[in-house]
Design a protein around this motif. Sequence first.
Motif, PDB file in Angstrom:
ATOM      1  N   PHE A  11       0.859  -1.189   0.000  1.00 35.08           N
ATOM      2  CA  PHE A  11       0.000   0.000   0.000  1.00 35.08           C
ATOM      3  C   PHE A  11       0.892   1.234   0.000  1.00 35.08           C
ATOM      4  CE2 PHE A  11      -2.906   3.103   2.093  1.00 35.08           C
ATOM      5  CZ  PHE A  11      -3.880   3.097   1.103  1.00 35.08           C
ATOM      6  N   PRO A  12       0.860   2.037  -1.067  1.00 35.23           N
ATOM      7  CA  PRO A  12       1.883   3.074  -1.225  1.00 35.23           C
ATOM      8  C   PRO A  12       1.868   4.141  -0.147  1.00 35.23           C
ATOM      9  CG  PRO A  12       0.140   3.316  -2.877  1.00 35.23           C
ATOM     10  CD  PRO A  12      -0.078   2.000  -2.206  1.00 35.23           C
ATOM     11  N   TRP A  13       0.699   4.485   0.352  1.00 40.50           N
ATOM     12  CA  TRP A  13       0.636   5.620   1.273  1.00 40.50           C
ATOM     13  C   TRP A  13       1.324   5.340   2.604  1.00 40.50           C
ATOM     14  CZ3 TRP A  13      -0.620  10.194  -0.638  1.00 40.50           C
ATOM     15  CH2 TRP A  13      -1.297  10.213  -1.855  1.00 40.50           C
ATOM     16  N   ASP A  14       1.508   4.055   2.947  1.00 43.78           N
ATOM     17  CA  ASP A  14       2.226   3.742   4.187  1.00 43.78           C
ATOM     18  C   ASP A  14       3.654   4.271   4.139  1.00 43.78           C
ATOM     19  OD1 ASP A  14      -0.029   2.472   5.114  1.00 43.78           O
ATOM     20  OD2 ASP A  14       0.669   0.447   4.644  1.00 43.78           O
ATOM     21  N   ARG A  15       4.235   4.313   2.945  1.00 44.20           N
ATOM     22  CA  ARG A  15       5.627   4.771   2.806  1.00 44.20           C
ATOM     23  C   ARG A  15       5.768   6.270   3.090  1.00 44.20           C
ATOM     24  NH1 ARG A  15       7.245   3.425  -3.073  1.00 44.20           N
ATOM     25  NH2 ARG A  15       9.232   4.315  -2.361  1.00 44.20           N
ATOM     26  N   LEU A  16       4.662   6.982   3.047  1.00 37.79           N
ATOM     27  CA  LEU A  16       4.716   8.436   3.230  1.00 37.79           C
ATOM     28  C   LEU A  16       4.669   8.842   4.706  1.00 37.79           C
ATOM     29  CD1 LEU A  16       4.882  10.808   1.230  1.00 37.79           C
ATOM     30  CD2 LEU A  16       2.395  10.976   1.317  1.00 37.79           C
ATOM     31  N   GLU A  17       4.361   7.899   5.596  1.00 37.17           N
ATOM     32  CA  GLU A  17       4.142   8.237   7.005  1.00 37.17           C
ATOM     33  C   GLU A  17       5.333   8.948   7.667  1.00 37.17           C
ATOM     34  OE1 GLU A  17       1.414   8.193   8.947  1.00 37.17           O
ATOM     35  OE2 GLU A  17       0.369   7.745   7.070  1.00 37.17           O
ATOM     36  N   PRO A  18       6.585   8.528   7.461  1.00 37.82           N
ATOM     37  CA  PRO A  18       7.688   9.261   8.113  1.00 37.82           C
ATOM     38  C   PRO A  18       7.777  10.720   7.662  1.00 37.82           C
ATOM     39  CG  PRO A  18       8.428   7.117   7.307  1.00 37.82           C
ATOM     40  CD  PRO A  18       7.078   7.337   6.726  1.00 37.82           C
ATOM     41  N   TYR A  19       7.486  10.971   6.400  1.00 38.08           N
ATOM     42  CA  TYR A  19       7.535  12.343   5.880  1.00 38.08           C
ATOM     43  C   TYR A  19       6.351  13.160   6.420  1.00 38.08           C
ATOM     44  CZ  TYR A  19      10.888  10.131   2.795  1.00 38.08           C
ATOM     45  OH  TYR A  19      11.967   9.440   2.314  1.00 38.08           O
ATOM     46  N   LYS A  20       5.246  12.487   6.608  1.00 37.60           N
ATOM     47  CA  LYS A  20       4.090  13.155   7.221  1.00 37.60           C
ATOM     48  C   LYS A  20       4.419  13.579   8.644  1.00 37.60           C
ATOM     49  CE  LYS A  20      -0.885  12.601   7.960  1.00 37.60           C
ATOM     50  NZ  LYS A  20      -2.065  11.702   7.754  1.00 37.60           N
ATOM     51  N   ALA A  21       5.124  12.717   9.374  1.00 41.98           N
ATOM     52  CA  ALA A  21       5.517  13.057  10.745  1.00 41.98           C
ATOM     53  C   ALA A  21       6.464  14.247  10.758  1.00 41.98           C
ATOM     54  CB  ALA A  21       6.168  11.842  11.406  1.00 41.98           C
ATOM     55  N   THR A  22       7.405  14.286   9.815  1.00 43.62           N
ATOM     56  CA  THR A  22       8.320  15.426   9.724  1.00 43.62           C
ATOM     57  C   THR A  22       7.556  16.711   9.439  1.00 43.62           C
ATOM     58  OG1 THR A  22      10.135  14.036   8.947  1.00 43.62           O
ATOM     59  CG2 THR A  22      10.278  16.390   8.450  1.00 43.62           C
TER      60      THR A  22
END
Length: 365
Positions: A11-22
Amino acid sequence: MGAVSSRLPAFPWDRLEPYKATAAAHPDGIVDLSVGTPVDPVPELIRRALTDAADSPGYPTVWGTPALRAALTGWAASRLGAEGLAETNVLPVVGSKELVAWLPTQLGLTAGDKVGYPRLAYPTYEVGARLAGAEPVVYDDPTELDPTGLKLLWLNSPSNPTGRVLSADELRRTVAWAREHGVLLFSDECYLELGWEADPVSVLHPEICGGSYEGIVAVHSLSKRSNLAGYRAAFLAGDAAVLGELLQIRKHGGMMVAAPVQAATVAALGDTAHVTEQRERYARRRAALRAAFEGAGFRIEHSEASLYLWATRDEPCWDTVGELSKRGILVAPGDFYGTAGERFVRIAFTATDERVAAAVSRLAE
């Protein structure tokens, strides 16, 4: 238990989570431009229609109420230019993503069958093929595909993620090719009412389909035009034989649009004022973000329609995502939509005016 999910990509959006936290750690908060989800209020007349129909204790019908079917055919005639549509030419669905994901399965596709879709595309086209056990194949020009085994061909205009609009000539040529080779054509037109530098046209327009709906179906959604992503209100229009088959399958599967949502859809399709008002909001946000990103060294490609800017500064997309996240701005990496997007990012202009202004300010720093 894991046999079906193992067919699917991560699921591609899981990969975005660290950048979302930043981005969320920014002192002034995150500006989330990654997902094209509406943020503005549902128009009052639609909410009123929903609540007026809230006392709906019985099961709704899969085909929808007569009022809904009349609204669907009427809107397609007035907005898309579709001629001679009967009730058998329309079918409500529980959100367009549900339809895209499960269509190949409902059509009976299986191993050995192929599903074609654009090289840069909404990931759910591939997911739908894989759920059915069919083979996903990408194209730059659909008429250059090998038609052997090709059972379903997806068009997407305006495109998600690029915002590209297919010309009338491209659409006519593709419809003719699909019919010549007996390939069922589904056209995802969910962003059709959001043209900025182009006027998107439906495959159902008589100048495209020749006045016949044989072998073609258009997919439409109220999520973007009417801020109804939370309602899961979408519909199909086109070939009566195809829709009749899907209707029978969906009856057995209980794929029913909730009765209050059916009533809200009737109200939404019967009003154009709220669509005009929402377009004006998006136009302002689009103009502000485009100027800000270009001023920050980005190049915008396509983007003549839809709710996104397709942007690059000629570097790997995850480098761009990382740098922007440090400014508290979250965007979607282009490789979510295929390897051809690996040096682009998709920028949604579905944030509030206040958040858009914050992004503009940060990009100017």
